[in-house]
Structure formats: structure tokens, C-alpha cells
Write a protein that holds these residues in place. Structure first.
Motif, PDB file in Angstrom:
ATOM      1  N   SER A 115       0.970  -1.388   0.022  1.00  0.00           N
ATOM      2  CA  SER A 115       0.041  -0.181  -0.221  1.00  0.00           C
ATOM      3  C   SER A 115       1.091   1.036  -0.043  1.00  0.00           C
ATOM      4  O   SER A 115       1.987   1.288   0.496  1.00  0.00           O
ATOM      5  N   GLU A 116       0.436   2.231  -0.830  1.00  0.00           N
ATOM      6  CA  GLU A 116       1.543   3.221  -1.245  1.00  0.00           C
ATOM      7  C   GLU A 116      -0.003   4.653  -1.003  1.00  0.00           C
ATOM      8  O   GLU A 116      -0.921   5.010  -1.479  1.00  0.00           O
ATOM      9  N   VAL A 117       0.641   6.158  -0.304  1.00  0.00           N
ATOM     10  CA  VAL A 117       0.680   6.695  -0.107  1.00  0.00           C
ATOM     11  C   VAL A 117       1.253   8.010  -1.120  1.00  0.00           C
ATOM     12  O   VAL A 117       2.849   8.325  -0.797  1.00  0.00           O
ATOM     13  N   GLU A 118       0.982   9.389  -1.591  1.00  0.00           N
ATOM     14  CA  GLU A 118       1.704  10.061  -2.857  1.00  0.00           C
ATOM     15  C   GLU A 118       1.475  10.990  -1.827  1.00  0.00           C
ATOM     16  O   GLU A 118      -0.151  11.450  -1.799  1.00  0.00           O
ATOM     17  N   TRP A 119       1.572  13.261  -1.807  1.00  0.00           N
ATOM     18  CA  TRP A 119       0.938  14.062  -1.903  1.00  0.00           C
ATOM     19  C   TRP A 119       1.731  14.767  -2.334  1.00  0.00           C
ATOM     20  O   TRP A 119       3.300  14.475  -2.187  1.00  0.00           O
ATOM     21  N   SER A 120       1.880  16.434  -2.211  1.00  0.00           N
ATOM     22  CA  SER A 120       2.270  17.179  -2.041  1.00  0.00           C
ATOM     23  C   SER A 120       2.585  17.514  -0.480  1.00  0.00           C
ATOM     24  O   SER A 120       1.377  18.360  -0.197  1.00  0.00           O
ATOM     25  N   GLY A 121       4.267  17.812  -0.482  1.00  0.00           N
ATOM     26  CA  GLY A 121       4.234  18.285   0.601  1.00  0.00           C
ATOM     27  C   GLY A 121       4.388  20.237   1.243  1.00  0.00           C
ATOM     28  O   GLY A 121       3.836  20.324  -0.593  1.00  0.00           O
ATOM     29  N   GLY A 122       3.568  20.446   1.838  1.00  0.00           N
ATOM     30  CA  GLY A 122       3.569  21.743   1.913  1.00  0.00           C
ATOM     31  C   GLY A 122       5.066  22.890   1.606  1.00  0.00           C
ATOM     32  O   GLY A 122       4.607  23.467   1.057  1.00  0.00           O
ATOM     33  N   PHE A 123       5.622  21.972   1.625  1.00  0.00           N
ATOM     34  CA  PHE A 123       6.921  23.882   0.588  1.00  0.00           C
ATOM     35  C   PHE A 123       7.099  22.821  -0.620  1.00  0.00           C
ATOM     36  O   PHE A 123       8.298  22.807  -1.018  1.00  0.00           O
TER      37      PHE A 123
END
Length: 146
Positions: A115-123
Motif C-alpha cells: 500500500s502506498e500514499v503519494e502527496w504534495s508536501g507543504g513546501f
């Protein structure tokens, strides 16, 4: 001729002394503010990562509960719009040329569950975390009547 003894000694600091001390204090305060910013970014990034890993763990276990039958090649994806996060869950058959097979391990009924999660970080950074485990599926016994 002037009598120097009659002049009173000056009290206080000269302009140069005040200027040097203010420069030193300014450098110290600037360094502390820079350090404070770095600590804030690190704390924010760690907090964001922990949030996503908890979300990933919950998604992993929910997907596992919903899909009790192991089928290789099955992939589930979920998009969380509020924080632009993409979750994926899949079960894959262990390939014959994998590192495990080089150890002469029977991988006939062994699957990789991930299972994987991808997201755009705050910076502005792209982040990705994963949770992986192996699943063994026992062969079904065939009941043959003689």
C-alpha cells in the motif's frame, strides 16, 4: 594653554561601541530566527508524514478486510481531494527472478501486499511512503474420491 585636568571624564558609550554591540546582537537574533524557521519546517514535515502514514495504515487494513480473497494483480486506488493525497493497494505475485528466489525459497504461494500514499508536501515537494508485507496463501486440498 588648556588645563586637561579640569575636563570631566565622559560617562557612557561612544557611538562606535553602540554600533558594534547592536551588530553583534543583530547577528545573534538573525541566527536564532533562521534556526526557528528550520525547526518549524522540520516539525511541519514530520507532522504531515505521520498524518499520511496513519491514513495509509488505515487504508491498508480496510482494503485487506474488504478483500479477504487473495488475487494477484488486484489494485485499489483512492483519491483524497481535500489534501490531494493518492492511496493505492495491490497484491502482486512474487516474481521468479526476485531476491527471495535467489535464496532458493519456494515462492509458489507467496504474494507481496503493498500500500502506498503519494502527496504534495507543504513546501512544494512530492512525497511518497509505502507499507509492504508478504502474504502466504495455502494450497487448497483437492478431495478426490476413489
Amino acid at each position: 594653554m588648556m588645563n586637561f585636568k579640569s575636563l570631566k571624564p565622559k560617562r557612557g558609550f561612544s557611538f562606535i561601541e553602540v554600533l558594534i554591540s547592536l551588530t553583534i546582537v543583530g547577528i545573534m537574533v538573525g541566527s536564532l530566527l533562521g534556526l526557528n524557521g528550520a525547526i518549524f519546517r522540520t516539525t511541519y514535515s514530520a507532522h504531515d508524514t505521520i498524518d499520511k502514514v496513519v491514513l495509509l495504515k488505515n487504508f491498508f487494513w480496510q482494503s485487506r478486510q474488504d478483500n479477504k480473497e487473495i488475487k494477484a494483480g488486484k489494485k485499489i486506488e483512492k483519491q483524497v481531494e481535500e489534501n490531494k493525497t493518492k492511496l493505492s493497494y495491490s497484491i502482486e505475485k512474487i516474481k521468479d527472478n526476485s531476491v527471495i528466489n535467489k535464496q532458493k525459497v519456494n515462492t509458489k504461494n507467496l504474494f507481496l501486499e503493498k500500500s502506498e500514499v503519494e502527496w504534495s508536501g507543504g513546501f512544494g515537494t512530492k512525497r511518497k511512503e509505502g507499507l509492504f508485507t508478504f502474504v502466504f496463501k495455502q494450497e487448497e486440498q483437492k478431495n478426490e474420491k476413489a
